[in-house]
Scaffold this motif. Structure first.
Motif, PDB file in Angstrom:
ATOM      1  N   UNK A 120      -4.356   3.893  -1.205  1.00  0.00           N
ATOM      2  CA  UNK A 120      -3.979   5.385  -1.325  1.00  0.00           C
ATOM      3  C   UNK A 120      -2.567   5.466  -1.255  1.00  0.00           C
ATOM      4  N   UNK A 121      -1.746   4.604  -1.816  1.00  0.00           N
ATOM      5  CA  UNK A 121      -0.245   4.687  -2.024  1.00  0.00           C
ATOM      6  C   UNK A 121       0.157   4.744  -3.652  1.00  0.00           C
ATOM      7  N   UNK A 130       3.356  -8.482  -3.969  1.00  0.00           N
ATOM      8  CA  UNK A 130       2.550  -7.216  -3.879  1.00  0.00           C
ATOM      9  C   UNK A 130       2.322  -6.990  -2.254  1.00  0.00           C
ATOM     10  N   UNK A 131       1.527  -8.162  -1.693  1.00  0.00           N
ATOM     11  CA  UNK A 131       1.166  -8.028  -0.319  1.00  0.00           C
ATOM     12  C   UNK A 131       2.352  -7.689   0.655  1.00  0.00           C
ATOM     13  N   UNK A 132       3.350  -8.416   0.649  1.00  0.00           N
ATOM     14  CA  UNK A 132       4.564  -8.123   1.300  1.00  0.00           C
ATOM     15  C   UNK A 132       5.004  -6.494   1.269  1.00  0.00           C
ATOM     16  N   UNK A 133       4.815  -6.062   0.066  1.00  0.00           N
ATOM     17  CA  UNK A 133       5.402  -4.682  -0.227  1.00  0.00           C
ATOM     18  C   UNK A 133       4.392  -3.828   0.563  1.00  0.00           C
ATOM     19  N   UNK A 134       2.988  -3.651   0.226  1.00  0.00           N
ATOM     20  CA  UNK A 134       2.198  -3.046   0.857  1.00  0.00           C
ATOM     21  C   UNK A 134       1.921  -3.053   2.131  1.00  0.00           C
ATOM     22  N   UNK A 193       5.398   4.346 -18.567  1.00  0.00           N
ATOM     23  CA  UNK A 193       5.063   2.988 -18.185  1.00  0.00           C
ATOM     24  C   UNK A 193       4.070   2.881 -17.023  1.00  0.00           C
ATOM     25  N   UNK A 194       4.072   4.164 -16.397  1.00  0.00           N
ATOM     26  CA  UNK A 194       3.175   4.182 -15.157  1.00  0.00           C
ATOM     27  C   UNK A 194       2.379   5.358 -15.103  1.00  0.00           C
ATOM     28  N   UNK A 227       4.284  -4.615 -12.815  1.00  0.00           N
ATOM     29  CA  UNK A 227       4.151  -3.347 -12.519  1.00  0.00           C
ATOM     30  C   UNK A 227       2.734  -2.612 -12.655  1.00  0.00           C
ATOM     31  N   UNK A 228       2.005  -3.028 -13.480  1.00  0.00           N
ATOM     32  CA  UNK A 228       0.439  -2.723 -13.679  1.00  0.00           C
ATOM     33  C   UNK A 228      -0.214  -3.125 -12.430  1.00  0.00           C
ATOM     34  N   UNK A 229      -0.116  -4.418 -11.996  1.00  0.00           N
ATOM     35  CA  UNK A 229      -0.596  -4.882 -10.953  1.00  0.00           C
ATOM     36  C   UNK A 229      -0.332  -4.425  -9.434  1.00  0.00           C
ATOM     37  N   UNK A 230       0.890  -3.991  -9.212  1.00  0.00           N
ATOM     38  CA  UNK A 230       1.319  -3.283  -8.121  1.00  0.00           C
ATOM     39  C   UNK A 230       1.000  -1.967  -8.095  1.00  0.00           C
ATOM     40  N   UNK A 231       0.889  -1.338  -9.105  1.00  0.00           N
ATOM     41  CA  UNK A 231       0.510   0.096  -9.206  1.00  0.00           C
ATOM     42  C   UNK A 231      -1.263   0.128  -8.858  1.00  0.00           C
ATOM     43  N   UNK A 232      -1.999  -0.693  -9.334  1.00  0.00           N
ATOM     44  CA  UNK A 232      -3.525  -0.909  -8.945  1.00  0.00           C
ATOM     45  C   UNK A 232      -3.617  -1.283  -7.673  1.00  0.00           C
ATOM     46  N   UNK A 233      -2.950  -2.038  -6.921  1.00  0.00           N
ATOM     47  CA  UNK A 233      -3.082  -2.823  -5.583  1.00  0.00           C
ATOM     48  C   UNK A 233      -2.782  -1.623  -4.888  1.00  0.00           C
TER      49      UNK A 233
END
Length: 284
Positions: A261-262, A214-218, A283-284, A250-256
């Motif tokens: 603001x992404x 998640x960190x690398x993606x964001x 699912x999102x 998926x839920x964790x990445x959505x929240x992060x």
């Protein structure tokens, strides 16, 4: 009278003997004709078989010029050639009396007559096919990789048109994730108009899992000034439905992403020719 009877009986006996002799002669002629037909047919089949063997065993350089794969490619174009002929051009030579085309047919047959399955085969497995070897195996794998990279290239139309649904996201990601024997995670970075900024691989894993960092993606999303993300990964098993880990990540990445603001617009799971969309399935 007795003399006449004896003469008549003798004549009948001679006629019967002559009739038997004629029938035996007729049968011999009939049998000999049948044998002749059989022998002619047998000889024809033997010659035909020998001709087939000679055509399979002949070197391609001994074929008629119009039948050779390279010459046909040059004169008629790639579309005129079958899969085995195209592979024969790559591997160049045959082995142990087999032409390159015959060897290519054997290779395709070992993959269930499927190019998709052939593309999944390892270098070692291809090289293990009689007559192939490592050099030919590497040549074939390189050709598949070039084809995959060609399909991955985005033209101007891709970047100028918004990704408006899961179907378009699938079409963008499918060339990158099809026929892989391991899981990979990719991300489509989008601007405010949902137009593509870039499509990048973020991780590669084993046959049943990969890491979603998640960190690398964001971090990449912030650097690219992306407003939206579409996450994607593949299931080599062919099962398109998400597991518990997929749902949780998926839920964790959505929240992060929301905290930065992404927007995580969708998560696509590609399995063979099919896919699953978290967005389409609420699912999102």
């Amino acid at each position: 009278m007795d003399g006449q009877r004896r003469a008549f009986s003798g004549q009948k006996a001679r006629l019967r003997a002559r009739g038997h002799a004629q029938r035996r002669c007729t049968r011999k002629i009939f049998v000999s004709r049948r044998q002749g037909i059989f022998l002619r047919n047998l000889l024809f089949l033997q010659r035909a078989g020998a001709g087939c063997r000679r055509s399979n065993d002949m070197k391609i350089t001994e074929w008629k010029k119009d039948d050779r794969p390279r010459e046909r490619f040059e004169s008629n174009g790639a579309g005129a050639l079958g899969d085995a002929e195209l592979i024969a051009i790559l591997i160049r030579t045959g082995h142990a009396g087999k032409s390159a085309v015959a060897l290519a047919r054997d290779l395709i047959a070992s993959a269930g007559n499927s190019l998709a399955e052939l593309s999944k085969m390892s270098i070692e497995k291809i090289a293990g096919t009689p007559g192939m070897g490592k050099v030919k195996a590497i040549t074939i794998k390189a050709a598949f990789e070039l084809g995959r990279r060609f399909a991955m290239e985005e033209g101007p139309s891709v970047k100028n048109s918004p990704v408006s649904d899961s179907g378009k996201a699938f079409r963008l990601l499918y060339p990158r994730l099809k026929s892989l024997d391991h899981e990979e995670c990719w991300v489509i970075f989008l601007n405010k108009g949902n137009r593509v900024i870039s499509i990048e691989k973020v991780s590669s894993g084993g046959s049943s899992s990969t890491v979603i960092d998640r960190k690398a993606i964001l971090k990449s999303a912030v650097e690219k000034l992306a407003s939206g993300l579409i996450l994607a990964h593949n299931h080599p098993s062919g099962n398109r439905f998400p597991g518990e880990c997929d749902i949780r990540e998926t839920r964790a990445l959505k929240e992060a992403a929301r905290m930065m603001d992404i927007v995580l617009i969708d998560h696509i799971i590609i399995a063979g020719e099919d896919y699953y969309s978290f967005s389409d399935n609420s699912g999102i």
